[in-house]
Each structure stands twice: as structure tokens, then as C-alpha cells.
Design an enzyme around this catalytic site. Structure first.
Site, PDB file in Angstrom:
ATOM      1  N   LYS A 195       0.857  -1.189   0.000  1.00  0.00           N
ATOM      2  CA  LYS A 195       0.000   0.000   0.000  1.00  0.00           C
ATOM      3  C   LYS A 195       0.889   1.233   0.000  1.00  0.00           C
ATOM      4  O   LYS A 195       1.484   1.604   0.999  1.00  0.00           O
ATOM      5  CB  LYS A 195      -0.939   0.050   1.214  1.00  0.00           C
ATOM      6  N   GLU A 271       9.153   1.037  10.962  1.00  0.00           N
ATOM      7  CA  GLU A 271      10.243   2.008  10.769  1.00  0.00           C
ATOM      8  C   GLU A 271       9.580   3.370  10.849  1.00  0.00           C
ATOM      9  O   GLU A 271       8.796   3.731   9.972  1.00  0.00           O
ATOM     10  CB  GLU A 271      10.883   1.845   9.378  1.00  0.00           C
ATOM     11  N   CYS A 306      13.799  10.452   6.822  1.00  0.00           N
ATOM     12  CA  CYS A 306      13.637  10.032   8.218  1.00  0.00           C
ATOM     13  C   CYS A 306      14.916  10.244   9.006  1.00  0.00           C
ATOM     14  O   CYS A 306      14.877  10.527  10.192  1.00  0.00           O
ATOM     15  CB  CYS A 306      13.203   8.578   8.275  1.00  0.00           C
ATOM     16  N   GLU A 405       9.420  16.088  14.907  1.00  0.00           N
ATOM     17  CA  GLU A 405       9.883  15.843  13.534  1.00  0.00           C
ATOM     18  C   GLU A 405       9.122  16.772  12.586  1.00  0.00           C
ATOM     19  O   GLU A 405       7.895  16.745  12.536  1.00  0.00           O
ATOM     20  CB  GLU A 405       9.631  14.381  13.142  1.00  0.00           C
TER      21      GLU A 405
HETATM   22  P1  NAD Z   1       2.420   8.521   7.563  1.00  0.00           P
HETATM   23  O1  NAD Z   1       2.617   7.774   8.824  1.00  0.00           O
HETATM   24  O2  NAD Z   1       1.471   9.635   7.549  1.00  0.00           O
HETATM   25  O3  NAD Z   1       1.940   7.534   6.398  1.00  0.00           O
HETATM   26  C1  NAD Z   1       2.682   6.385   6.077  1.00  0.00           C
HETATM   27  C2  NAD Z   1       1.753   5.372   5.440  1.00  0.00           C
HETATM   28  O4  NAD Z   1       0.801   4.967   6.407  1.00  0.00           O
HETATM   29  C3  NAD Z   1       0.968   5.912   4.246  1.00  0.00           C
HETATM   30  O5  NAD Z   1       0.878   4.923   3.256  1.00  0.00           O
HETATM   31  C4  NAD Z   1      -0.397   6.198   4.863  1.00  0.00           C
HETATM   32  O6  NAD Z   1      -1.436   6.146   3.928  1.00  0.00           O
HETATM   33  C5  NAD Z   1      -0.508   5.070   5.869  1.00  0.00           C
HETATM   34  N1  NAD Z   1      -1.451   5.318   6.967  1.00  0.00           N
HETATM   35  C6  NAD Z   1      -1.778   6.511   7.528  1.00  0.00           C
HETATM   36  N2  NAD Z   1      -2.707   6.317   8.496  1.00  0.00           N
HETATM   37  C7  NAD Z   1      -2.965   4.988   8.542  1.00  0.00           C
HETATM   38  C8  NAD Z   1      -3.841   4.159   9.328  1.00  0.00           C
HETATM   39  N3  NAD Z   1      -4.627   4.679  10.267  1.00  0.00           N
HETATM   40  N4  NAD Z   1      -3.814   2.842   9.098  1.00  0.00           N
HETATM   41  C9  NAD Z   1      -3.023   2.291   8.175  1.00  0.00           C
HETATM   42  N5  NAD Z   1      -2.191   3.006   7.381  1.00  0.00           N
HETATM   43  C10 NAD Z   1      -2.154   4.336   7.578  1.00  0.00           C
HETATM   44  O7  NAD Z   1       3.883   8.971   7.110  1.00  0.00           O
HETATM   45  P2  NAD Z   1       4.279   9.804   5.826  1.00  0.00           P
HETATM   46  O8  NAD Z   1       3.856  11.216   6.049  1.00  0.00           O
HETATM   47  O9  NAD Z   1       3.838   9.089   4.600  1.00  0.00           O
HETATM   48  O10 NAD Z   1       5.866   9.693   5.864  1.00  0.00           O
HETATM   49  C11 NAD Z   1       6.649  10.479   6.675  1.00  0.00           C
HETATM   50  C12 NAD Z   1       7.064   9.714   7.911  1.00  0.00           C
HETATM   51  O11 NAD Z   1       7.729   8.521   7.539  1.00  0.00           O
HETATM   52  C13 NAD Z   1       8.045  10.475   8.759  1.00  0.00           C
HETATM   53  O12 NAD Z   1       7.677  10.371  10.102  1.00  0.00           O
HETATM   54  C14 NAD Z   1       9.362   9.763   8.511  1.00  0.00           C
HETATM   55  O13 NAD Z   1      10.309   9.872   9.526  1.00  0.00           O
HETATM   56  C15 NAD Z   1       8.903   8.364   8.317  1.00  0.00           C
HETATM   57  N6  NAD Z   1       9.908   7.585   7.604  1.00  0.00           N
HETATM   58  C16 NAD Z   1      10.629   6.668   8.326  1.00  0.00           C
HETATM   59  C17 NAD Z   1      11.615   5.924   7.706  1.00  0.00           C
HETATM   60  C18 NAD Z   1      12.400   4.890   8.468  1.00  0.00           C
HETATM   61  O14 NAD Z   1      13.006   4.036   7.834  1.00  0.00           O
HETATM   62  N7  NAD Z   1      12.424   4.924   9.787  1.00  0.00           N
HETATM   63  C19 NAD Z   1      11.877   6.112   6.345  1.00  0.00           C
HETATM   64  C20 NAD Z   1      11.123   7.047   5.636  1.00  0.00           C
HETATM   65  C21 NAD Z   1      10.131   7.774   6.285  1.00  0.00           C
END
Ligand code: NAD
Length: 502
Positions: A195, A271, A306, A405
Site C-alpha cells: 500500500k 520504521e 527520516c 519531527e
Molecule cells: P504517515 O505515517 O502519515 O503515512 C505512512 C503510510 O501509512 C501511508 O501509506 C499512509 O497512507 C498510511 N497510513 C496513515 N494512516 C494509517 C492508518 N490509520 N492505518 C493504516 N495506514 C495508515 O507517514 P508519511 O507522512 O507518509 O511519511 C513520513 C514519515 O515517515 C516520517 O515520520 C518519517 O520519519 C517516516 N519515515 C521513516 C523511515 C524509516 O526508515 N524509519 C523512512 C522514511 C520515512
């Protein structure tokens, strides 16, 4: 597109972009299809505000279809019981196809989420192919174990795929994040449902066709575009998903653990976010290099990383000199048109993220931090979403700009006087994803690196990494590890089989 040479100018990339055909459908059981209820959402480019196309907005019914297909494929064994060397052959072909279609994939990534084409082409595409290739090459070299058993027994320890894996990924490195999950999931024999983020679904959808061309059987790899609170939640709550792997924010990560507890206790591997400290001592071997890397640590990928080095801890004796060097280095990171191959800093993924970044810049000022570089939205007339890399000096660690963040190019500079103070500030965070230390003193380097509570620590550089080493976080930056052989732990169950010899 794979036959022609890679464009070298903005006009050439633009012409390629004008010829692109966007696929917006979900990919379930080996075929593209619109969502069951026909719902779609518009995919808008942050590069210039243009609509790229409509994308299927999947819900529970689509998740249901994909899970049934994935389960059937898994039980059928056409992939799960294939010899590892055979899965390797198919996945290597998948990696080759990603490289062969690299221009198109890079273009989709840039148009969809705003990153510079130069980076999409030279970082995202090769890293995606490498993740799949490295993992594929490893899979027929991982052996089971024999336990140290008494003479009348044999204890065999083997790894088995967990079953149906749902991978929910973010928008900042859409293809790379997907590859870090689906490569080990597929290599170990699972069926996978990807997804992508609703903000960047296009490359994931395109990867499905390449996976099919590579020979991955129907049902083994599915892609469900849509929103987190609809299809993401449906996957996370489903009783027939065995394992949920996630990259994204800490808040959503927390929610996914709840969903797992409310449903079938599926394995959940997370992650999540970061607020990584980049610690520069006065005796750093090359302050100019340290400053250049501090700049790229906050400006690369528009700070939407991240592991962004968003807290710059500088020894007081060099603080003002070092900030000057960082601001100089940031001149190389002025926002520009993402399709211009010379651009280093592209567009912010969407209006909501841009608003969030601008809001944090306002918060920083109201908290009393000193704005010393950037701070403005720029290139508004382009219709795109751009913000200058921004530096705040005089930041205190409890301030919101230092503890939360932002996920944008906003750097908080914090002074320190001793190594102990630097360690205390660095570790005073809910996150523990990454950290860096710059010093010529071997003992300081080791002492500080050991004391840092972070999954990756870099000494005298920033953001190193490779498929050969695990990646992941301490504390609320998550659990489990992507990359390297350690990633297989997430996608396999350990089985102990006992044979009595008498
Ligand atoms: P997000 O958590 O908003 O969304 C990530 C994914 O989760 C998306 O596909 C979103 O549609 C889905 N999602 C959102 N709410 C959900 C729910 N209730 N149930 C199931 N799925 C749901 O994050 P983002 O804005 O897409 O990405 C940015 C974040 O990702 C930052 O916090 C960043 O640090 C993190 N990130 C972490 C790493 C790592 O390896 N640690 C790498 C890249 C990004």
C-alpha cells in the site's frame, strides 16, 4: 522509454513527461483494476500543481480481494514452495527491469512527489534495483541450523515464510521504501500486498507491471493505492494478514500496533520517525566537509528524510564559524525546478506538508530561536511547492523545532560544551533512528558513538549505508530492521523440528 537515452536537459525531461501514460489502477491477482466501488482520487504534481491523473481509492472490499488472492497464491505454493534459487532468478529479472525502465520510474517519482530528477534517477532507481538484487542474491545462501542435541535426537531449526505480508509505505522515497519491504518478503516466499502513500502511488503501481513481466505469479504481489484510514486500516485490522511491515510516522506506527492487538496479533514491524542529532566537535578533521554534509543532511530530498540531521549540535567554541560554513554550503541547495538536472532541492510533496513546514518556521521564531538562513516559500509563481532550506541558531533542545519531527528542510542548531552534554542532548528525544559524530579524537568518537541511542551512527560523515548493513530505529523510531540478512527475521517464522532417533 527504456530504449532511448536518458535525457540531459529540463526540456528533454519535460518532453518525456508529456508523453507519459499514468496508470492509476490497483493491481490485484495479476491484473490492473479500478476500486470495487469505483472511487478515485486525483494525483496532483507538487512540481507545478498539474493533475497527473486519477488513482484508484481502495477500501475494505479491495483489501479483501487482494488478501484472498495473496492467501490463495501462498497456499498454492507456486511461489512460496519454489526453490529459493528460482525465486532469486525471477527477482533478479525484476531488478533488471527496474533498471531498464529507470528513466520512466525516475520521472514518475519526480512528478509525483517533487524530488529532483537527478536524484530520482541516480539514487532512487539504482537503490531500488540494488535492494531487490542484493536480497535475491542472498536468498539461496541462507541456511537453517542444527541444534546442539543429545546423540539420540536431532533438532532442526528452519525458517518458513509468515504467509501474507502487508507493506504500508510513505511518500518520501516511495520506491526504495517499497523495495526494502517487498524484496525480503518475496524472497523468503511470502505473498505481499503493497500500500503506497496516497501522496505518491505512481511508481508502486508501475512496479506491479514490472513484477509481472519478471515472472512473479498472480496473487503473489498486489498493489493497493488509497488512503491510510481506509485501505491501510483495512489491511492492518484484517484477520488474514500475518505480518504488517510499515515505514512512516511514529503516530501511525503506534496506531498499527493497536490494530494488530485488536485483530489477530499479526507481526508488526515499524520504521518510524526521527530527529537525528549531528554532533560536531571543534576538532572535527575537516570543518568544511562537516558543514557541507550538515547542509546535505537537512536539504537532501527537501529534508523529507527520516534520518535527516535536523538537530545540529555544535561545540560552542566553533559555533558561529561553523554556522557560517553551513549557511554557505546551503547555497548549493537552492530550490529549483525538479525536472532541471542541475536542481538539488525540489518541491515539497503537497500543500499540507508545505503548510506544516512553514508553521514550524513560525513556531521556531515564536519560541525565541534565531532565524539565520532561509525561512521563505519560494518559486510560488511556478505553481509548485517550494521552501528555502532554513537554519535556526540558538535553539534549545526542549523547543518544538528541536523535539518534533518537521520532515522538511529546517535545521535547529544547538550549542554544547562537553561530550557528556552533547550525548545528553542527543539522547533526549523520543526518537533513536540515526546520529553522527565529527571528531579527530578516536576515543571521543568511540565513546560518543557507543553512548548514542540510535540504530545507525556515522563517524566523520553523514548518512552512510548500504544493503549490507541493517537499518532501523531505537525507541519510538521503531522496531526490527530493514536491509541486510537481518531483514529476513521479519518475514520468516523460526521452526524447531525434533527427530527422535530411538
Ligand atoms: P504517515 O505515517 O502519515 O503515512 C505512512 C503510510 O501509512 C501511508 O501509506 C499512509 O497512507 C498510511 N497510513 C496513515 N494512516 C494509517 C492508518 N490509520 N492505518 C493504516 N495506514 C495508515 O507517514 P508519511 O507522512 O507518509 O511519511 C513520513 C514519515 O515517515 C516520517 O515520520 C518519517 O520519519 C517516516 N519515515 C521513516 C523511515 C524509516 O526508515 N524509519 C523512512 C522514511 C520515512
Amino acid at each position: 522509454m527504456s530504449q532511448t537515452s536518458t535525457p540531459t536537459t529540463r526540456d528533454q525531461w519535460q518532453r518525456r513527461a508529456d508523453q507519459l501514460v499514468f496508470e492509476g489502477r490497483a493491481y490485484i491477482n495479476g491484473a490492473y483494476q479500478w476500486a470495487v466501488d469505483g472511487e478515485t482520487f486525483p494525483c496532483v504534481s507538487p512540481v507545478d500543481g498539474r493533475k497527473l491523473g486519477q488513482v484508484a481509492s481502495c477500501h475494505d472490499a479491495d483489501a479483501e480481494q487482494a488478501i484472498i488472492a495473496a492467501r490463495k497464491a501462498f497456499e498454492g505454493g507456486m511461489w512460496s514452495r519454489l526453490a529459493p534459487a528460482e525465486r532469486k532468478r525471477v527477482l533478479l529479472r525484476f531488478a533488471d527491469l527496474i533498471e531498464a525502465n529507470g528513466d520512466e520510474l525516475a520521472l514518475l517519482e519526480t512528478l509525483d512527489m517533487g524530488k529532483p530528477i537527478a536524484h530520482a534517477r541516480t539514487v532512487d532507481v539504482p537503490a531500488t534495483a540494488r535492494a531487490i538484487r542484493w536480497t535475491a542474491e542472498a536468498i539461496d545462501k541462507v541456511y537453517g541450523e542444527l541444534a546442539t542435541t543429545p546423540h539420540d535426537q536431532i533438532g532442526m531449526i528452519s525458517r518458513e515464510p509468515v504467509g501474507v505480508v502487508a507493506a504500508i509505505v510513505p511518500w518520501n522515497f516511495p520506491m526504495i521504501m517499497a523495495a526494502w519491504k517487498i524484496a525480503p518478503a518475496l524472497a523468503t516466499g511470502n505473498s505481499a500486498i503493497l500500500k503506497p502513500s496516497e501522496k505518491s502511488p505512481l511508481t508502486a503501481i508501475r512496479l506491479a507491471a514490472l513484477a509481472e513481466e519478471a515472472g512473479i505469479p498472480p496473487g503473489v504481489f498486489n498493489v493497493l493505492p488509497g488512503f491510510g484510514h481506509t485501505v491501510g486500516k483495512a489491511l492492518a485490522l484484517h484477520m488474514d494478514v500475518d505480518c504488517l511491515v510499515f515505514t512512516g510516522s511514529t503516530n501511525v506506527a503506534r496506531q498499527l500496533m493497536i490494530y494488530a492487538g485488536q485483530s489477530n496479533m499479526k507481526r508488526v514491524w515499524l520504521e518510524a520517525g526521527g530527529k537525528s542529532p549531528n554532533i560536531v566537535f571543534a576538532d572535527a578533521p575537516d570543518l568544511k566537509k562537516a558543514a557541507a554534509e550538515a547542509a546535505s543532511a537537512i536539504a537532501f530530498n527537501q529534508g523529507e528524510v527520516c534520518t535527516a540531521g535536523s538537530r545540529l549540535l555544535v561545540e560552542e567554541s566553533i559555533r558561529s564559524e561553523f554556522i557560517g560554513l553551513v549557511c554557505d554550503a546551503l547555497k548549493a541547495w537552492r530550490p529549483g525546478h525538479p525536472l532541471d538536472p542541475a536542481t538539488t532541492c525540489g518541491a515539497i510533496v503537497d500543500q499540507a506538508q508545505l503548510d506544516r513546514i512553514i508553521e514550524y518556521i513560525t513556531i521556531g521564531q515564536s519560541e525565541g530561536a534565531r532565524l539565520v538562513h532561509g525561512g521563505q516559500r519560494v518559486l510560488e509563481e511556478s505553481g509548485g511547492l517550494f521552501v528555502e532550506p532554513t537554519v535556526f541558531d540558538g535553539v534549545l533542545n526542549p523547543m518544538r523545532i528541536a523535539s518534533e519531527e518537521i520532515f522538511g528542510p529546517v535545521l535547529s542548531v544547538i550549542g554544547f560544551s562537553t561530550a557528556e552534554e552533547a550525548i545528553a542532548i542527543a539522547n533526549d528525544s523520543i526518537y533513536g533512528l540515526a546520529a553522527a559524530v565529527w571528531t579527530a579524537n578516536l576515543s571521543t568518537a568511540h565513546k560518543v558513538a557507543k553512548a548514542l541511542r540510535a540504530g545507525s551512527v556515522w563517524i566523520n560523515h553523514y548518512d552512510g549505508g548500504d544493503m549490507t548493513a541493517p537499518f532501523g530505529g531505537f525507541k519510538q523510531s521503531g522496531n526490527g530492521r530493514d536491509k541486510s540478512l537481518h531483514a529476513f527475521d521479519k518475514y520468516t517464522e523460526l521452526k524447531a523440528t525434533w527427530i527422535a532417533l530411538d
